[in-house]
Design a protein around this motif. Sequence first.
Motif, PDB file in Angstrom:
ATOM      1  N   LEU A  58       4.671   0.218   7.547  1.00  0.00           N
ATOM      2  CA  LEU A  58       3.855  -0.017   6.363  1.00  0.00           C
ATOM      3  C   LEU A  58       3.191   1.270   5.871  1.00  0.00           C
ATOM      4  CD1 LEU A  58       2.607  -1.956   4.316  1.00  0.00           C
ATOM      5  CD2 LEU A  58       0.797  -2.448   5.978  1.00  0.00           C
ATOM      6  N   THR A  59       2.651   2.067   6.787  1.00  0.00           N
ATOM      7  CA  THR A  59       1.986   3.313   6.400  1.00  0.00           C
ATOM      8  C   THR A  59       2.963   4.295   5.771  1.00  0.00           C
ATOM      9  OG1 THR A  59       0.385   3.030   8.196  1.00  0.00           O
ATOM     10  CG2 THR A  59       0.560   5.216   7.229  1.00  0.00           C
ATOM     11  N   LYS A  60       4.126   4.443   6.395  1.00  0.00           N
ATOM     12  CA  LYS A  60       5.143   5.338   5.855  1.00  0.00           C
ATOM     13  C   LYS A  60       5.635   4.855   4.505  1.00  0.00           C
ATOM     14  CE  LYS A  60       8.075   8.801   6.211  1.00  0.00           C
ATOM     15  NZ  LYS A  60       7.630  10.229   6.254  1.00  0.00           N
ATOM     16  N   ALA A  61       5.759   3.534   4.343  1.00  0.00           N
ATOM     17  CA  ALA A  61       6.197   2.968   3.067  1.00  0.00           C
ATOM     18  C   ALA A  61       5.190   3.279   1.964  1.00  0.00           C
ATOM     19  CB  ALA A  61       6.384   1.465   3.201  1.00  0.00           C
ATOM     20  N   ALA A  62       3.896   3.179   2.280  1.00  0.00           N
ATOM     21  CA  ALA A  62       2.874   3.514   1.288  1.00  0.00           C
ATOM     22  C   ALA A  62       2.960   4.985   0.893  1.00  0.00           C
ATOM     23  CB  ALA A  62       1.486   3.193   1.849  1.00  0.00           C
ATOM     24  N   GLN A  63       3.253   5.836   1.855  1.00  0.00           N
ATOM     25  CA  GLN A  63       3.409   7.259   1.558  1.00  0.00           C
ATOM     26  C   GLN A  63       4.614   7.502   0.648  1.00  0.00           C
ATOM     27  OE1 GLN A  63       3.789   9.697   5.045  1.00  0.00           O
ATOM     28  NE2 GLN A  63       4.330  11.530   3.896  1.00  0.00           N
ATOM     29  N   ILE A  64       5.715   6.789   0.910  1.00  0.00           N
ATOM     30  CA  ILE A  64       6.914   6.933   0.086  1.00  0.00           C
ATOM     31  C   ILE A  64       6.633   6.503  -1.355  1.00  0.00           C
ATOM     32  CG2 ILE A  64       9.256   6.044  -0.291  1.00  0.00           C
ATOM     33  CD1 ILE A  64       9.507   5.843   2.779  1.00  0.00           C
ATOM     34  N   VAL A  65       5.973   5.349  -1.508  1.00  0.00           N
ATOM     35  CA  VAL A  65       5.648   4.854  -2.843  1.00  0.00           C
ATOM     36  C   VAL A  65       4.677   5.795  -3.537  1.00  0.00           C
ATOM     37  CG1 VAL A  65       4.594   2.960  -4.141  1.00  0.00           C
ATOM     38  CG2 VAL A  65       6.100   2.466  -2.212  1.00  0.00           C
ATOM     39  N   ASN A  66       3.699   6.298  -2.795  1.00  0.00           N
ATOM     40  CA  ASN A  66       2.710   7.189  -3.404  1.00  0.00           C
ATOM     41  C   ASN A  66       3.345   8.489  -3.881  1.00  0.00           C
ATOM     42  OD1 ASN A  66      -0.133   8.018  -3.966  1.00  0.00           O
ATOM     43  ND2 ASN A  66       0.333   9.561  -2.402  1.00  0.00           N
ATOM     44  N   ASN A  67       4.349   8.992  -3.160  1.00  0.00           N
ATOM     45  CA  ASN A  67       5.024  10.218  -3.591  1.00  0.00           C
ATOM     46  C   ASN A  67       5.724  10.026  -4.940  1.00  0.00           C
ATOM     47  OD1 ASN A  67       4.232  11.550  -1.273  1.00  0.00           O
ATOM     48  ND2 ASN A  67       6.134  11.131  -0.173  1.00  0.00           N
ATOM     49  N   ARG A  68       6.095   8.779  -5.231  1.00  0.00           N
ATOM     50  CA  ARG A  68       6.763   8.489  -6.500  1.00  0.00           C
ATOM     51  C   ARG A  68       5.786   8.077  -7.591  1.00  0.00           C
ATOM     52  NH1 ARG A  68       9.655   4.574  -4.763  1.00  0.00           N
ATOM     53  NH2 ARG A  68       8.425   2.850  -5.613  1.00  0.00           N
ATOM     54  N   GLU A  69       4.772   7.272  -7.226  1.00  0.00           N
ATOM     55  CA  GLU A  69       3.868   6.697  -8.225  1.00  0.00           C
ATOM     56  C   GLU A  69       2.567   7.490  -8.386  1.00  0.00           C
ATOM     57  OE1 GLU A  69       4.762   4.164 -10.004  1.00  0.00           O
ATOM     58  OE2 GLU A  69       6.449   3.300  -8.901  1.00  0.00           O
ATOM     59  N   ILE A  70       2.178   8.229  -7.357  1.00  0.00           N
ATOM     60  CA  ILE A  70       0.907   8.981  -7.350  1.00  0.00           C
ATOM     61  C   ILE A  70      -0.266   8.036  -7.609  1.00  0.00           C
ATOM     62  CG2 ILE A  70      -0.257  11.086  -8.087  1.00  0.00           C
ATOM     63  CD1 ILE A  70       2.513  11.567  -7.021  1.00  0.00           C
ATOM     64  N   LYS A  71      -0.369   7.013  -6.745  1.00  0.00           N
ATOM     65  CA  LYS A  71      -1.482   6.060  -6.815  1.00  0.00           C
ATOM     66  C   LYS A  71      -2.083   5.896  -5.412  1.00  0.00           C
ATOM     67  CE  LYS A  71      -0.812   4.655 -11.164  1.00  0.00           C
ATOM     68  NZ  LYS A  71      -1.837   4.742 -12.248  1.00  0.00           N
ATOM     69  N   PRO A  72      -2.646   6.966  -4.851  1.00  0.00           N
ATOM     70  CA  PRO A  72      -3.105   6.895  -3.453  1.00  0.00           C
ATOM     71  C   PRO A  72      -4.237   5.905  -3.231  1.00  0.00           C
ATOM     72  CG  PRO A  72      -3.877   8.906  -4.509  1.00  0.00           C
ATOM     73  CD  PRO A  72      -2.914   8.272  -5.462  1.00  0.00           C
ATOM     74  N   PHE A  73      -5.181   5.795  -4.153  1.00  0.00           N
ATOM     75  CA  PHE A  73      -6.335   4.923  -3.939  1.00  0.00           C
ATOM     76  C   PHE A  73      -5.900   3.471  -3.803  1.00  0.00           C
ATOM     77  CE2 PHE A  73      -9.749   2.187  -5.546  1.00  0.00           C
ATOM     78  CZ  PHE A  73     -10.763   2.545  -4.679  1.00  0.00           C
ATOM     79  N   GLN A  74      -5.101   2.999  -4.755  1.00  0.00           N
ATOM     80  CA  GLN A  74      -4.658   1.611  -4.729  1.00  0.00           C
ATOM     81  C   GLN A  74      -3.783   1.324  -3.507  1.00  0.00           C
ATOM     82  OE1 GLN A  74      -4.628   3.702  -7.295  1.00  0.00           O
ATOM     83  NE2 GLN A  74      -4.705   2.653  -9.287  1.00  0.00           N
ATOM     84  N   LEU A  75      -2.857   2.230  -3.210  1.00  0.00           N
ATOM     85  CA  LEU A  75      -1.911   1.996  -2.126  1.00  0.00           C
ATOM     86  C   LEU A  75      -2.595   1.972  -0.764  1.00  0.00           C
ATOM     87  CD1 LEU A  75       1.071   4.155  -3.395  1.00  0.00           C
ATOM     88  CD2 LEU A  75       1.132   1.708  -2.931  1.00  0.00           C
ATOM     89  N   TYR A  76      -3.398   3.000  -0.488  1.00  0.00           N
ATOM     90  CA  TYR A  76      -4.002   3.076   0.844  1.00  0.00           C
ATOM     91  C   TYR A  76      -5.136   2.070   1.025  1.00  0.00           C
ATOM     92  CZ  TYR A  76      -1.105   7.139   1.657  1.00  0.00           C
ATOM     93  OH  TYR A  76      -0.011   7.955   1.822  1.00  0.00           O
ATOM     94  N   LEU A  77      -5.781   1.688  -0.063  1.00  0.00           N
ATOM     95  CA  LEU A  77      -6.746   0.599   0.030  1.00  0.00           C
ATOM     96  C   LEU A  77      -6.025  -0.716   0.327  1.00  0.00           C
ATOM     97  CD1 LEU A  77      -9.623  -0.502  -0.260  1.00  0.00           C
ATOM     98  CD2 LEU A  77      -9.198  -0.743  -2.726  1.00  0.00           C
ATOM     99  N   PHE A  78      -4.881  -0.929  -0.294  1.00  0.00           N
ATOM    100  CA  PHE A  78      -4.105  -2.147  -0.079  1.00  0.00           C
ATOM    101  C   PHE A  78      -3.636  -2.257   1.368  1.00  0.00           C
ATOM    102  CE2 PHE A  78       0.170  -4.102  -0.004  1.00  0.00           C
ATOM    103  CZ  PHE A  78      -0.198  -5.407  -0.302  1.00  0.00           C
ATOM    104  N   ILE A  79      -3.059  -1.192   1.920  1.00  0.00           N
ATOM    105  CA  ILE A  79      -2.559  -1.289   3.293  1.00  0.00           C
ATOM    106  C   ILE A  79      -3.709  -1.383   4.289  1.00  0.00           C
ATOM    107  CG2 ILE A  79      -0.436  -0.058   2.709  1.00  0.00           C
ATOM    108  CD1 ILE A  79      -1.535   2.312   4.332  1.00  0.00           C
TER     109      ILE A  79
END
Length: 222
Positions: free
Chosen positions: A178-199
């Motif tokens: 899950l953590t690695k997946a959030a990093q992959i998505v963030n590298n494409r979308e550049i939405k760290p706050f939403q992604l890391y808060l969600f996980i």
Amino acid sequence: MDLSVITNNFKFLILQRLVGIGPFIGGTLRLAIPAIILGFVLGVFIGLARLANAVWIRVPATMYVELFRGVPLVMVIFWIWIIVPQVLRVTIPEYGVALTAFVIFEAAYFGEIVRAGVQSVARGQVEAATALGMTATKTMAYVVLPQALKNMVPSLVTQMIVLFKDTSLASIIGYVDLTKAAQIVNNREIKPFQLYLFIAVVYWICTYSMSVMARRLERRAA
């Protein structure tokens, strides 16, 4: 607070990389559940070996516990990832590396919990079983371990929660949880706050659910 990055990638984050459903090997639960089960089973043998009267059994078990409790988990992951394939001349996939590292590392902690749980059982229980003619094996299986397990529940659940959260370390060798997946998505979308808060919320829900189940199990056992 744009949550579209979560909804658009929900299947990838939750179904594929939390639960582990999909063609590619990955997923937090796919790693955590077998690691907890196998680590606990191995920990039972380690804990009982620590209580053995035979020196040739007790000393290696003690050395095992002291070794793996004295090094970081990330170091064990690197050992399995780099050293073991060179020694055995085989290629180990990321999932095999992560699962092996978690099982042998967590077994040391589970073993200490089992040892403490067994020692918490009153000596009179063992003496009563012996007086009834029960063998040492039957005494341990039918008298000591059931009572010890009740005493071990809080510590076991705490260690399981720690293991569940530590699965994020498997991402350092390329395992997609899950953590690695959030990093992959963030590298494409550049939405760290939403992604890391969600996980963070997902991890909290999972660990809190484990705590609630443990409290119910404690009350039922009591």
